[in-house]
Design an enzyme around this catalytic site. Structure first.
Site, PDB file in Angstrom:
ATOM      1  N   GLU A   1       7.113  -6.311  -9.453  1.00 27.84           N
ATOM      2  CA  GLU A   1       6.346  -6.416  -8.209  1.00 27.84           C
ATOM      3  C   GLU A   1       4.851  -6.585  -8.467  1.00 27.84           C
ATOM      4  O   GLU A   1       4.041  -6.415  -7.558  1.00 27.84           O
ATOM      5  CB  GLU A   1       6.602  -5.186  -7.325  1.00 27.84           C
ATOM      6  CG  GLU A   1       8.074  -5.097  -6.936  1.00 27.84           C
ATOM      7  CD  GLU A   1       8.331  -4.096  -5.828  1.00 27.84           C
ATOM      8  OE1 GLU A   1       8.620  -4.518  -4.705  1.00 27.84           O
ATOM      9  OE2 GLU A   1       8.245  -2.885  -6.104  1.00 27.84           O
TER      10      GLU A   1
ATOM     11  N   HIS B   1       8.495   2.979  -2.245  1.00 26.71           N
ATOM     12  CA  HIS B   1       9.646   2.831  -1.348  1.00 26.71           C
ATOM     13  C   HIS B   1       9.952   4.219  -0.780  1.00 26.71           C
ATOM     14  O   HIS B   1      11.099   4.661  -0.775  1.00 26.71           O
ATOM     15  CB  HIS B   1      10.865   2.288  -2.106  1.00 26.71           C
ATOM     16  CG  HIS B   1      10.659   0.962  -2.768  1.00 26.71           C
ATOM     17  ND1 HIS B   1      11.540   0.444  -3.685  1.00 26.71           N
ATOM     18  CD2 HIS B   1       9.667   0.042  -2.634  1.00 26.71           C
ATOM     19  CE1 HIS B   1      11.099  -0.750  -4.092  1.00 26.71           C
ATOM     20  NE2 HIS B   1       9.961  -1.006  -3.476  1.00 26.71           N
TER      21      HIS B   1
ATOM     22  N   TYR C   1      -6.799  12.271  10.861  1.00 25.61           N
ATOM     23  CA  TYR C   1      -6.957  11.979   9.430  1.00 25.61           C
ATOM     24  C   TYR C   1      -6.231  10.718   9.025  1.00 25.61           C
ATOM     25  O   TYR C   1      -6.714   9.950   8.190  1.00 25.61           O
ATOM     26  CB  TYR C   1      -6.540  13.183   8.579  1.00 25.61           C
ATOM     27  CG  TYR C   1      -7.535  14.281   8.747  1.00 25.61           C
ATOM     28  CD1 TYR C   1      -8.787  14.171   8.135  1.00 25.61           C
ATOM     29  CD2 TYR C   1      -7.291  15.361   9.572  1.00 25.61           C
ATOM     30  CE1 TYR C   1      -9.757  15.134   8.338  1.00 25.61           C
ATOM     31  CE2 TYR C   1      -8.254  16.330   9.783  1.00 25.61           C
ATOM     32  CZ  TYR C   1      -9.486  16.221   9.166  1.00 25.61           C
ATOM     33  OH  TYR C   1     -10.449  17.159   9.385  1.00 25.61           O
TER      34      TYR C   1
ATOM     35  N   HIS D   1      11.119  -2.514   3.408  1.00 22.27           N
ATOM     36  CA  HIS D   1      10.823  -2.470   1.971  1.00 22.27           C
ATOM     37  C   HIS D   1       9.935  -1.268   1.642  1.00 22.27           C
ATOM     38  O   HIS D   1      10.398  -0.325   1.013  1.00 22.27           O
ATOM     39  CB  HIS D   1      10.185  -3.813   1.575  1.00 22.27           C
ATOM     40  CG  HIS D   1       9.799  -3.932   0.142  1.00 22.27           C
ATOM     41  ND1 HIS D   1       9.500  -5.121  -0.453  1.00 22.27           N
ATOM     42  CD2 HIS D   1       9.635  -2.998  -0.825  1.00 22.27           C
ATOM     43  CE1 HIS D   1       9.197  -4.928  -1.722  1.00 22.27           C
ATOM     44  NE2 HIS D   1       9.266  -3.647  -1.961  1.00 22.27           N
TER      45      HIS D   1
ATOM     46  N   HIS E   1       2.192   1.249  -4.697  1.00 16.19           N
ATOM     47  CA  HIS E   1       3.260   0.654  -3.881  1.00 16.19           C
ATOM     48  C   HIS E   1       4.484   1.548  -4.000  1.00 16.19           C
ATOM     49  O   HIS E   1       4.899   1.888  -5.110  1.00 16.19           O
ATOM     50  CB  HIS E   1       3.592  -0.762  -4.348  1.00 16.19           C
ATOM     51  CG  HIS E   1       4.854  -1.308  -3.746  1.00 16.19           C
ATOM     52  ND1 HIS E   1       5.083  -1.328  -2.379  1.00 16.19           N
ATOM     53  CD2 HIS E   1       5.976  -1.819  -4.310  1.00 16.19           C
ATOM     54  CE1 HIS E   1       6.280  -1.841  -2.149  1.00 16.19           C
ATOM     55  NE2 HIS E   1       6.851  -2.133  -3.298  1.00 16.19           N
TER      56      HIS E   1
HETATM   57 ZN   LIG Z   1       8.772  -2.642  -3.641  1.00 14.56          ZN
END
Ligand SMILES: [Zn+2]
Length: 208
Positions: free
Chosen positions: A73, A94, A119, A159, A92
């Site tokens: 990715e 999941h 916040y 995703h 990143h």
């Molecule tokens: Zn991903």
């Protein structure tokens, strides 16, 4: 090994996110910008057990030049770095609640999260939501690049989220804030709820 501090920051952050249950299996990837390139997490690696000497080194174009085979990715990360010159760290994930939230219908693609707490608004800004595209498809990186011009927190539909920070720590704080916001949203589901109103939100954005 060079870039010791960046490597240690990635390992520390990975362990932290894993301990919080935010990187199921081998999901999630992290990166830090260094002079002339990037350090990224390897493919098929658990964030819980990263080693500073077993990360991947990419050149400034995102090409793998040394170390372990990089995350599949990485194009998402490179797309964000290209658009955000102040960005030095990317997370990143999941993570469960963020992914669940990314599957909901009828969200505003340029302001996708509900205004639940101050916040979250301060830390996330307006969160983008990008339509589903197969992971690894070049079009996904293109859409992320477009969103990254205006947003530092981006949800990929069905995703997971991507966070850009001036530091990896800032990106991590945003990741945790979005996960908690998504979780609150589902906890509050079916309960009569006071969300922040537009004046509340505008006031927070002005003072930030
Ligand atoms: Zn991903």
């Amino acid at each position: 090994v060079k870039h010791r501090r960046a490597r240690e920051a990635i390992c520390r952050t990975g362990a932290h996110l894993a301990a919080r249950g935010l990187s199921p299996g081998t999901s999630g990837n992290l990166s830090v910008r260094i002079a002339g390139g990037y350090i990224v997490t390897p493919t098929n690696a658990s964030l819980a057990t990263l080693e500073p000497d077993a990360l991947s080194l990419l050149d400034e174009h995102g090409e793998h030049i040394d170390g372990a085979k990089p995350t599949k990715e990485r194009a998402l990360h490179i797309a964000v770095y290209r658009e955000r010159s102040q960005c030095n760290g990317i997370v990143h994930l999941h993570s469960t609640y963020a992914v669940a939230y990314s599957c909901l219908c009828d969200r505003d693609p340029s302001d996708a999260m509900p205004p639940i707490t101050p916040y979250a608004i301060m830390r996330l800004g307006r969160v983008a939501l990008i339509e589903y595209v197969r992971p690894g498809d070049a079009r996904l990186a293109e859409l992320v690049a477009q969103s990254a011009r205006e947003h530092h927190a981006i949800l990929l539909a069905n995703h997971g989220p991507v966070f850009a920070g001036t530091t990896l720590e800032a990106a991590t704080a945003a990741a945790e804030e979005l996960e908690e916001t998504a979780k609150l949203y589902f906890i509050l589901h079916d309960h009569p709820t006071n969300l922040l109103n537009k004046a509340n939100v505008d006031e927070l954005r002005l003072t930030n």
